[in-house]
Design a protein around this motif. Structure first.
Motif, short mmCIF file in Angstrom:
data_model
loop_
_atom_site.label_atom_id
_atom_site.label_comp_id
_atom_site.label_asym_id
_atom_site.label_seq_id
_atom_site.Cartn_x
_atom_site.Cartn_y
_atom_site.Cartn_z
N ARG A 25 -93.48 73.36 31.65
CA ARG A 25 -92.21 72.67 31.91
C ARG A 25 -91.99 72.47 33.41
O ARG A 25 -91.68 71.38 33.88
CB ARG A 25 -91.04 73.46 31.31
CG ARG A 25 -89.71 72.72 31.38
CD ARG A 25 -88.57 73.55 30.79
NE ARG A 25 -88.12 74.63 31.66
CZ ARG A 25 -87.31 74.49 32.69
NH1 ARG A 25 -86.85 73.30 33.02
NH2 ARG A 25 -86.95 75.53 33.44
N ASP A 29 -93.33 68.77 35.92
CA ASP A 29 -92.40 67.87 36.60
C ASP A 29 -93.18 67.16 37.73
O ASP A 29 -93.76 67.83 38.60
CB ASP A 29 -91.25 68.72 37.19
CG ASP A 29 -90.17 67.88 37.84
OD1 ASP A 29 -90.46 66.80 38.39
OD2 ASP A 29 -89.01 68.35 37.84
N ARG A 31 -92.31 65.78 40.38
CA ARG A 31 -91.87 66.13 41.74
C ARG A 31 -92.57 67.38 42.23
O ARG A 31 -92.78 67.56 43.43
CB ARG A 31 -90.35 66.32 41.77
CG ARG A 31 -89.57 65.05 41.50
CD ARG A 31 -88.12 65.32 41.22
NE ARG A 31 -87.92 66.03 39.95
CZ ARG A 31 -86.75 66.14 39.31
NH1 ARG A 31 -85.67 65.61 39.83
NH2 ARG A 31 -86.66 66.80 38.17
N HIS A 41 -101.37 66.04 36.55
CA HIS A 41 -100.23 65.31 35.98
C HIS A 41 -100.77 64.13 35.20
O HIS A 41 -101.54 63.36 35.75
CB HIS A 41 -99.26 64.83 37.07
CG HIS A 41 -97.96 64.40 36.48
ND1 HIS A 41 -96.96 65.29 36.16
CD2 HIS A 41 -97.53 63.18 36.06
CE1 HIS A 41 -95.95 64.63 35.61
NE2 HIS A 41 -96.27 63.35 35.54
#
Ligand SMILES: CC(C)(COP(=O)(O)OP(=O)(O)OC[C@H]1O[C@@H](n2cnc3c(N)ncnc32)[C@H](O)[C@@H]1OP(=O)(O)O)[C@@H](O)C(=O)NCCC(=O)NCCS
Length: 185
Positions: A25, A29, A31, A41
């Motif tokens: 989680r 992200d 960012r 990612h």
């Protein structure tokens, strides 16, 4: 056994497989992942479990030492910090970290970095820590500066970062040598 480290507000402890969902989680992200060299990612299902499963062996061989950054009190996982490329010959290692977006700008990474630096010096006997980040990563550069790292170099278009050639900031921190040098390789 990998020791648990405590700072004022944090417990640095080994990751458990039960952290995997929260790792996915937080590190999932964009960012958080975007400025890093190693966080994938999108963050695939199972990737956190696979990553955590490597930690015990890496600690045994002292090739890298990874810590979960968790908050004293709530016990919540806030991020990760690690020493990698640990070398006995050169008494040095590289520091890396990420902190979950909801925990940014609360001094957590700076505090975790101080804890890791103390551990690297007092327990591992390292005399130098390297740290590098994308030159545009102002947050990471500031963490290093606050931890006492010196800016040692700026490597122009040094990495192909997610499809773009980007500059790298190279920082280094020297630590006092102790009488019985490091036993890590
Ligand atoms: C970089 C990162 C680890 C910083 O974590 P953090 O817990 O928010 O850092 P701290 O709260 O300890 O902040 C340290 C300093 O940096 C400053 N800072 C944090 N993010 C910043 C940003 N984006 N731009 C400018 N300064 C920033 C803080 O204000 C603080 O300085 P101050 O004490 O003078 O106010 C976090 O933003 C992160 O995980 N980013 C994505 C992953 C990453 O970049 N990892 C490093 C790859 S090399």
């Amino acid at each position: 056994m990998q020791p648990t480290l405590a700072t004022d507000r944090l417990i640095l402890r080994p990751f458990h497989l039960s952290d995997a969902e929260e790792v996915q989680r937080l590190a999932g992200d964009f960012r958080v992942a975007e400025p890093t060299a190693n966080v994938p990612h999108p963050y695939a299902d199972g990737a956190a479990e696979e990553w955590i499963a490597t930690h015990a062996k890496s600690f045994e061989s002292r090739s890298s030492i990874v810590y979960a950054v968790s908050l004293i009190g709530s016990g919540r996982l806030a991020g990760a910090i690690a020493l990698s490329q640990i070398s006995t010959t050169h008494s040095r290692a590289e520091l890396g970290y990420w902190i979950g977006f909801e925990y940014w700008a609360q001094g957590i990474c700076s505090e975790a970095a101080r804890g890791m630096i103390q551990y690297a010096s007092n327990e591992l006997g390292l005399t130098r820590i390297d740290c590098r980040c994308l030159a545009r990563n102002n947050g990471s550069a500031r963490v290093m500066e606050k931890a006492g790292f010196l800016r040692e170099g700026h490597l122009v278009k040094h990495v192909n970062h997610r499809g773009q050639y980007e500059d790298i900031l190279v920082c280094g921190l020297t630590l006092p040598a102790r009488s019985n040098p490091a036993t890590t390789e």
